[in-house]
Write a protein that holds these residues in place. Structure first.
Motif, mmCIF file in Angstrom:
data_model
loop_
_atom_site.group_PDB
_atom_site.id
_atom_site.type_symbol
_atom_site.label_atom_id
_atom_site.label_comp_id
_atom_site.label_asym_id
_atom_site.label_seq_id
_atom_site.Cartn_x
_atom_site.Cartn_y
_atom_site.Cartn_z
ATOM 1 N N SER A 189 0.842 -1.192 0.000
ATOM 2 C CA SER A 189 0.000 0.000 0.000
ATOM 3 C C SER A 189 0.881 1.247 0.000
ATOM 4 O O SER A 189 1.735 1.416 0.880
ATOM 5 N N LYS A 206 0.893 4.557 0.947
ATOM 6 C CA LYS A 206 0.156 5.498 1.779
ATOM 7 C C LYS A 206 0.989 5.863 2.990
ATOM 8 O O LYS A 206 2.076 5.323 3.219
ATOM 9 N N GLU A 217 -6.838 2.261 5.852
ATOM 10 C CA GLU A 217 -7.381 2.311 4.500
ATOM 11 C C GLU A 217 -8.419 1.204 4.352
ATOM 12 O O GLU A 217 -8.311 0.148 4.980
ATOM 13 N N ALA A 221 -8.396 0.362 -3.497
ATOM 14 C CA ALA A 221 -8.434 1.192 -2.300
ATOM 15 C C ALA A 221 -9.448 2.307 -2.535
ATOM 16 O O ALA A 221 -9.449 2.945 -3.597
ATOM 17 N N SER A 258 -9.603 5.151 -1.550
ATOM 18 C CA SER A 258 -9.016 6.481 -1.728
ATOM 19 C C SER A 258 -8.468 6.678 -3.128
ATOM 20 O O SER A 258 -7.925 7.739 -3.436
#
Length: 660
Positions: free
Chosen positions: A451, A453, A459, A508, A510
């Protein structure tokens, strides 16, 4: 004299005739004086019989004549095959008899090739469709009187010939429906994964600046192998700008009206000002503004005492009728620095502050408090605060915000007597870039990924899973679920069926972009045969009834490796759903193997086995059906054995079933 001859003449002439008649009668009845034997004079197709003490010659059955000089064949078929033999027959005359044959597509009820209908035998229709695979791949058989017809199954189309068709006379083949690439839609973009098989749906979204007022645009793969185009189209969005007004001397507000409002609309604001003093230069400026408000507003950094013309229009690819407003700003001495200001959104994550004061050279400090939350995560919180100092009357401040987050921004003017504050909300869109990398599978049903991030930031991930089996067309599995994780290297294990090809879409929330990975699960042991155990001591085997095995854990495949010898190999496509019967030891070939009879005096253990094989992996399950002690079975004593979708193993006799 004259009377005498006329009266006596006739008796003399009759005497020879009476003698001749007497001789003839003696010859027909019994051996005469000359010793002639009547039976010796019978025709070759006649029989000598004695009736009422006399021997006579009578033509045999099937012949007609006087028995001595003539016995000719009687043609029984002269009345027609239907009258003599029955329906669906052909009649064949023979010397002294006849026989009947059923026409092609029919069989005699006595199960013989020829018959004479004196025992009630007749011709009945043969159901050719009992033989599986008769209509080739993708075809289904329909029985007719005396023949059969082939049609393509659902999901298949006839190619290179007519329908219905006959496999021996027509070149028709049934091919699986595949519509290929979906059609292009004007001003639309094809999105997502789509299937080109029957019933597959292609989905479109309108390009920026266009919309589909009638709903979602789709195209469906039809049974004709073509795409059924949507009647809906993407039409251009024309944004109408109304009610433009000026407030607080330098701020402009307007309203919009369009059929469907996208989340955000970009505007181009052209400002042109001319000072009242002709010695001053002209003020020209272009400002870009993006907002989702139906009543947008913007405060401009304008010169005091200036005539302005403001032109407002939407940015490409949208179109609008430009709105124009003209006004004059106030002089410097008309306004005081009262600490009042407002905020407008400038380019998604940037804010523009607009002071009402026109005093030049005054420095101001603003305090920003930012709080962000995500509706789909309970534990997510992004909070930050900072101070911002500027000399400008309309500064732009860009914030470091996370995607797909709802923010509340509170701005306070420090040092102001009234401590004036303004609050505004910002909803950031999902990230355009990919936030998932290095996705891979392990332990067959598990996934791990990286990920991209901020560490320790939670998340949420959305899974969409499709499962299909090439060997079981009716099987389909689809799952949608989500999980939350704060790890930078998340892992998840999925609840997947064995022997299945999967496509897994992971996104994801986002980010706008998903990643797709394919997984293939290995097969497991097939189900056990459902049979009852028997022990046979020198007698015939009982009838074996087996249900067709379900391909739940993998395809039923070839299973020809076994201890002992293989007696029969049956393909899955040749076994009907209800049952199939064969005789153990019927001396026939099944597949490549000879079904030999059991040897007398030997002991046998008969085992039924199911075999699944896929991707070079083989799994077995088996059950003992019977033990035969001191075998004394003959071919005629063998009981019928019903086979379903199974494999039967006998230590020395092995019945194998395979599915392709």
């Amino acid at each position: 004299m004259g009377r005498g001859p006329r009266g006596a003449g006739p008796p003399r002439r009759l005497l020879p005739l009476l003698l001749l008649l007497g001789l003839a009668r003696g010859a027909a009845g019994a051996p005469g004086a000359d010793g002639l034997d009547v039976c010796a004079t019978c025709h070759e197709h006649a029989t000598c019989q004695q009736r009422e003490g006399k021997k006579i010659c009578i033509c045999n059955y099937g012949f007609v004549g006087n028995g001595r000089t003539q016995c000719v064949d009687k043609n029984e078929c002269q009345f027609g095959a239907t009258v003599v033999c029955g329906n669906h027959t052909s009649c064949h005359n023979t010397p002294g008899g006849f026989y009947c044959i059923c026409l092609e597509g029919y069989r005699a009820t006595n199960n013989k090739k020829t018959f004479i209908p004196n025992d009630g035998t007749f011709c009945t229709d043969v159901d050719e469709c009992e033989v599986s695979g008769l209509c080739r791949h993708g075809g289904r058989c329909v029985n007719t009187h005396g023949s059969f017809e082939c049609y393509c199954m659902d999901g298949y189309l006839p190619r290179n010939g007519p329908e219905p068709f006959h496999p021996t006379t027509d070149t028709t083949s049934c091919t699986e429906i595949n519509c290929g690439n979906p059609p292009e839609m004007r001003h639309a973009i094809l999105v997502g994964n789509h299937s080109s098989r029957l019933g597959g749906v292609a989905r479109y979204v309108c390009q920026e600046g266009f919309e589909s007022p009638g709903g979602k645009i789709t195209s469906v793969c039809t049974e004709k192998g073509t795409w059924r185009e949507s009647t809906l189209t993407c039409t251009e969005i024309l944004t109408k700008i109304d009610d433009v007004s000026v407030f607080n001397d330098t701020c402009v507000r307007w309203q919009i009206n369009s059929g469907r409002i996208n989340p955000k609309i970009a505007y181009v604001i052209s400002v042109k000002g001319q000072r009242l003093d002709p010695m001053e230069s002209v003020h020209e400026e272009t400002i870009n503004l993006t907002t989702d408000s139906r009543t947008p507003e913007v405060c401009l950094a304008l010169y005091p005492g200036t005539n302005y013309t403001v032109n407002i229009s939407t940015a490409p690819p949208r179109r609008s009728v430009p709105a124009v407003i003209g006004f004059q700003t106030a002089e410097d001495d008309l306004l005081e620095d009262d600490g009042i200001f407002n905020i407008s959104i400038f380019n998604e994550t940037c804010l523009q502050l607009n002071r009402h004061s026109r005093k030049v050279g005054s420095e101001h400090m603003y305090q920003f408090t930012v709080l962000g939350q995500r509706w789909y995560l309970d534990n997510f919180c992004h909070a930050t605060s900072f101070n911002f100092t500027t000399w400008e009357r309309a500064p732009v401040v860009c914030l470091d915000l996370y995607p797909a987050t709802d923010y509340t921004v509170n701005v306070t003017l420090l040092g102001s007597p009234k401590g004036h504050s303004v609050q505004i909300t910002i909803a950031t869109p999902p990230a355009v870039k990919q936030t998932i990398s290095n996705i891979s599978g392990f332990n067959e049903t598990c996934l791990r990924w990286r990920s991209i991030k901020t560490a320790d930031m939670e998340e949420m991930y959305l899974f969409h899973i499709w499962g299909q089996r090439w060997y079981q067309k009716e099987f389909a599995q689809e799952m949608t679920f989500n999980i939350s994780s704060s790890s930078r290297d998340p892992e998840v294990c999925l609840d997947l069926h064995p022997g299945t090809d999967y496509n897994v879409s992971l996104r994801a929330l986002s980010s706008e972009l998903p990643v797709v990975i394919s997984l293939t699960t290995q097969i497991t042991e097939p189900p056990l045969p459902e049979v009852e155990f028997f022990t046979v001591h020198g007698g015939p085997l009982p009838r074996l009834r087996l249900r067709k095995a379900k391909e739940k854990n993998g395809p039923i495949s070839n299973a020809s490796d076994a201890d002992g010898y293989v007696a029969a190999e049956l393909l899955a496509k040749d076994v009907p759903d209800d049952a199939m019967e064969i005789l153990i030891g019927d001396r026939l070939y099944y597949g490549e193997y000879y079904n030999a009879p059991l040897k007398r005096g030997n002991d046998y253990c008969i085992i039924l086995r199911i075999t699944s094989e896929w991707n070079k992996v083989r799994r077995h399950s088996c059950a003992v059906w019977a033990q035969v002690k001191d075998s004394s079975l003959t071919l005629l004593q063998m009981a019928g054995v019903g086979l379903g979708s199974m494999a039967v193993v006998i230590i020395l006799t092995f019945l194998s079933f395979s599915a392709v």
